[in-house]
Write an enzyme that holds these catalytic residues in place. Sequence first.
Site, PDB file in Angstrom:
ATOM      1  N   HIS A 155      32.863  35.696  47.720  1.00 19.22           N
ATOM      2  CA  HIS A 155      33.681  36.926  47.724  1.00 19.22           C
ATOM      3  C   HIS A 155      35.144  36.618  47.410  1.00 19.22           C
ATOM      4  O   HIS A 155      36.039  37.330  47.844  1.00 19.22           O
ATOM      5  CB  HIS A 155      33.595  37.664  49.062  1.00 19.22           C
ATOM      6  CG  HIS A 155      32.193  37.890  49.536  1.00 19.22           C
ATOM      7  ND1 HIS A 155      31.483  39.030  49.275  1.00 19.22           N
ATOM      8  CD2 HIS A 155      31.357  37.077  50.232  1.00 19.22           C
ATOM      9  CE1 HIS A 155      30.268  38.931  49.808  1.00 19.22           C
ATOM     10  NE2 HIS A 155      30.162  37.743  50.390  1.00 19.22           N
ATOM     11  N   SER A 276      54.934  33.122  25.318  1.00 18.03           N
ATOM     12  CA  SER A 276      55.290  34.535  25.253  1.00 18.03           C
ATOM     13  C   SER A 276      56.482  34.684  24.324  1.00 18.03           C
ATOM     14  O   SER A 276      57.341  33.813  24.254  1.00 18.03           O
ATOM     15  CB  SER A 276      55.644  35.032  26.652  1.00 18.03           C
ATOM     16  OG  SER A 276      56.485  36.156  26.567  1.00 18.03           O
ATOM     17  N   LYS A 282      56.304  31.030  29.889  1.00 16.52           N
ATOM     18  CA  LYS A 282      54.883  31.377  29.966  1.00 16.52           C
ATOM     19  C   LYS A 282      53.961  30.372  29.288  1.00 16.52           C
ATOM     20  O   LYS A 282      54.316  29.725  28.313  1.00 16.52           O
ATOM     21  CB  LYS A 282      54.653  32.751  29.339  1.00 16.52           C
ATOM     22  CG  LYS A 282      55.274  33.859  30.139  1.00 16.52           C
ATOM     23  CD  LYS A 282      54.423  34.261  31.316  1.00 16.52           C
ATOM     24  CE  LYS A 282      53.454  35.285  30.834  1.00 16.52           C
ATOM     25  NZ  LYS A 282      52.717  35.931  31.877  1.00 16.52           N
TER      26      LYS A 282
END
Length: 459
Positions: A155, A276, A282
């Site tokens: 989960h 980016s 990034k």
Amino acid sequence: MKLWGGRFTKETDPLMEAFSASIGFDRRLWAVDIQGSIAYARALQRAGILSPQERDTLIRGLKEVAQELEAGDFTFLPTDEDIHTAVERRLREKVGEVADKLHTGRSRNDQVATDLRLYLMGEIPLLRSHLESLQEAILARAEENLGVLMPGYTHLQHAQPVRFSHWLMSFFWAFERDRERLGEIEQRVAVLPLGSGALAGHSLGVDRRFLAEELGFRAPCENSIDGVSDRDFVAEMLFWAALVMVHLSRLAEDLILWSSAEFSFIQLDEAYTTGSSIMPQKRNPDALELIRGKTGRLIGHLAGFLTTLKGLPTGYNRDLQEDKEPLFDALDTLRLALPIAAGVVRTLRVFPERMAAALDDGMLATDLADYLVRRGVPFRQSHRLVGQAVRRAEELGVSLRALPLEEYRAISPVFGPDLYEVFDHSRSVEARQSEGGTALEALREQLAQARRRLSSPGV
Ligand code: ARG
């Protein structure tokens, strides 16, 4: 050139021509189309329909057409509706009227089904080797990182500690099943429709077993109607491709998540990331995102094609032309996605300290329950008792390891001072010695088994 002009007096609507044409995407079948025609010319000669000379003329012509296509010198005409038409038109230009004999007893219905199967018989070994390279990359990284522990999740919540290699190997087995499935599909692909004619069979004595052997098929199909209508092999390939992509997509999702700043369990190599245009810091996991994204398209191909099939009346229907675009797109996608995924796995950096830092005591609660079990407490009860300890630790704002012995003993006198030995992630991992478990020996055994499987070609 039209292959069917005789009974028509009007021209086809130009929009209809465009709508009907498949040459834009079926031209990649040229090599298998010619291969099929060469075998067919041989079979016609054996049946006494062609003289040996005519056969040789046709084969020579077909080989010349193949050379043109190979070299990129072939000029497609606007009237070449599909690859079968184009090849036959060019053959006629080269060898003259004898070309008109090639299609004796053959229909584009059995021809196109044969071509597509032959095409797949060429693609499947390539796909298999891409899959095997990915499995090899997974196995190599698993062998290299045996000592690395990390949180195992269910989960997406901390569950129990596992070895990083154990997580990685879980994908090996998914891809191993894909490899097995591919071998099974390959068997069903290699069944020959040629000689089925339009649907009812061949009336001029063509030897289908000879054709099958010439073209590398296992056997001729048992039923000529089924032979021209059946596209199960396309649906199976599409399912196969979609499932491989689902496996790749799940792998991609784990890695995308783990390469985020919050996890930093791994770093993806620059070769598979992008920057980016505005944020200089990034490092975006585009390769993996594209794998995840393209998976949707491949699932769509399967759903779309099954929908095409579901209402078809028996026999060839033009709807079946819709088999090619999804199939080609699915396999083209995998021929990139598989080696890219292998590259990502091969080059990613593993940060064992970050993974170790993410391990916490809560993940050892099951081990604490097992501790009580070893002292004779039934598991349901020990689960409840440890649950109480977790709650008490939460109340006091401490970890399970820091909860004092009196607190444990207030919950159950079965707890003794040795309970604290449980708080060792390596020990927890080592306890999972069952076959397929995450303990070192079990994992070594798994890796050895995987090596054996990967080196056995006959799956
Ligand atoms: N281009 C067609 C296909 O891909 C093959 C031609 C069969 N056409 C026909 N009208 N029988 O299925």
